[in-house]
Design an enzyme around this catalytic site. Structure first.
Site: not given
Ligand code: PLP
Length: 285
Positions: A32, A149, A182, A206
């Protein structure tokens, strides 16, 4: 009423139906994305779609959709839903088979789904009005493919709930070496002696679009030093500033970790400089 996209048509979200045999439902077998759209303007579109294409390839899910196909879908979803401040959610699952069997099915069409939800106006670089985030911490007990993701988010959901049930906005996660990975739905940064530091990209986190844009914007500008390197939890607890980043939050200033103040407990000057630069350059991507 929100207008959704399912497989090949647009419809009110209440009319969008999928089979309970869908592998997204049975196995969390899908990928997603969430892309912010402010007044019809997509933020970080190319990065989001590239990450989704890589995620689909990473789980062996073949889908012949180009960036242009996704852009048409996102633009139409935004306009059908009023073109305000929207999160555009996109999901592709491996589709609905006739049986529940772990192996990838042959000749089953993927399920493609998109809908929108309201998000707050674009964050503003202002210490007085910015949200002050508080976080818990927890050992990262998710899987070893956190760079994908995946819609299988139970590990993230359980970690988010830990912080939430303690009255906090997020949960910072650390690995078995006591190093920051994270947060449950955000990337994480610390600031020490005016240097911005974030864990390097690997299978433990991620590759956040906001993280990557922020690192790039800071490096291009050059006035603030940035390091991508392992960060210990001791460094988190003694940091001058802690940030969490995501597409809808942009750079979130964390003012307390496990109930202890970050630095002097106020939003920091480096946050202000970084969010100011991010606001100036975010549509360059
Ligand atoms: N880490 C995780 C586990 C996430 O689910 C998300 C966003 O949904 C992020 C980091 C941040 O990613 P982004 O900056 O692409 O929204």
């Amino acid at each position: 009423m929100s207008i959704a996209f399912l497989n090949d048509s647009y419809m009110p979200i209440t009319e969008a139906k999928i089979s309970p045999m869908d592998r997204g439902f049975l196995f969390g077998d899908g990928i997603y994305e969430v892309i912010p759209s402010y007044e019809g303007k997509l933020l970080g579109f190319n990065g989001h779609i590239t990450r989704m294409q890589e995620g689909l390839a990473g789980i062996g899910l073949g889908l012949q959709w180009t960036h242009e196909d996704w852009e048409t879908l996102c633009t139409k979803l935004a306009s059908e839903n009023g073109s305000g401040n929207l999160g555009i959610y996109l999901q592709v699952s491996r589709g609905a088979d006739s049986k529940r069997y772990h192996a990838f099915p042959q000749d089953v069409a993927p399920t493609i789904f998109g809908f929108t939800f309201d998000i707050p106006a674009s964050p503003v670089a202002n210490k007085e009005t910015a949200k002050r985030y508080t976080v818990s911490t927890s050992q990262d007990l998710r899987w070893q493919r956190c760079h994908i993701k995946s819609t299988a988010l139970l590990g993230n959901v359980l970690h988010f709930q830990e912080g939430y049930s303690q009255g906090n906005d997020e949960t910072l996660l650390y690995n078995d070496k006591n190093e920051l990975t994270e947060a449950s739905a955000c990337n994480a940064f610390i600031v020490k002696d005016s240097v911005v530091i974030t864990p390097p990209l690997d299978n433990q986190l991620l590759p956040g679009i906001t993280r990557n844009m922020l690192v790039d914007i800071l490096r291009e500008d050059g006035s603030i030093r940035v390091e991508e390197r392992p960060v210990t939890m001791d460094e988190v607890r003694t940091a001058d500033e802690v940030w969490i980043t995501s597409s809808t939050k942009e750079i979130g200033a964390v003012v307390s970790v496990d109930g202890a103040p970050v630095g002097d407990g106020q939003i920091g000057d480096i946050w202000l400089a970084a969010q100011t630069l991010f606001t100036q350059h975010k549509y360059d991507y």
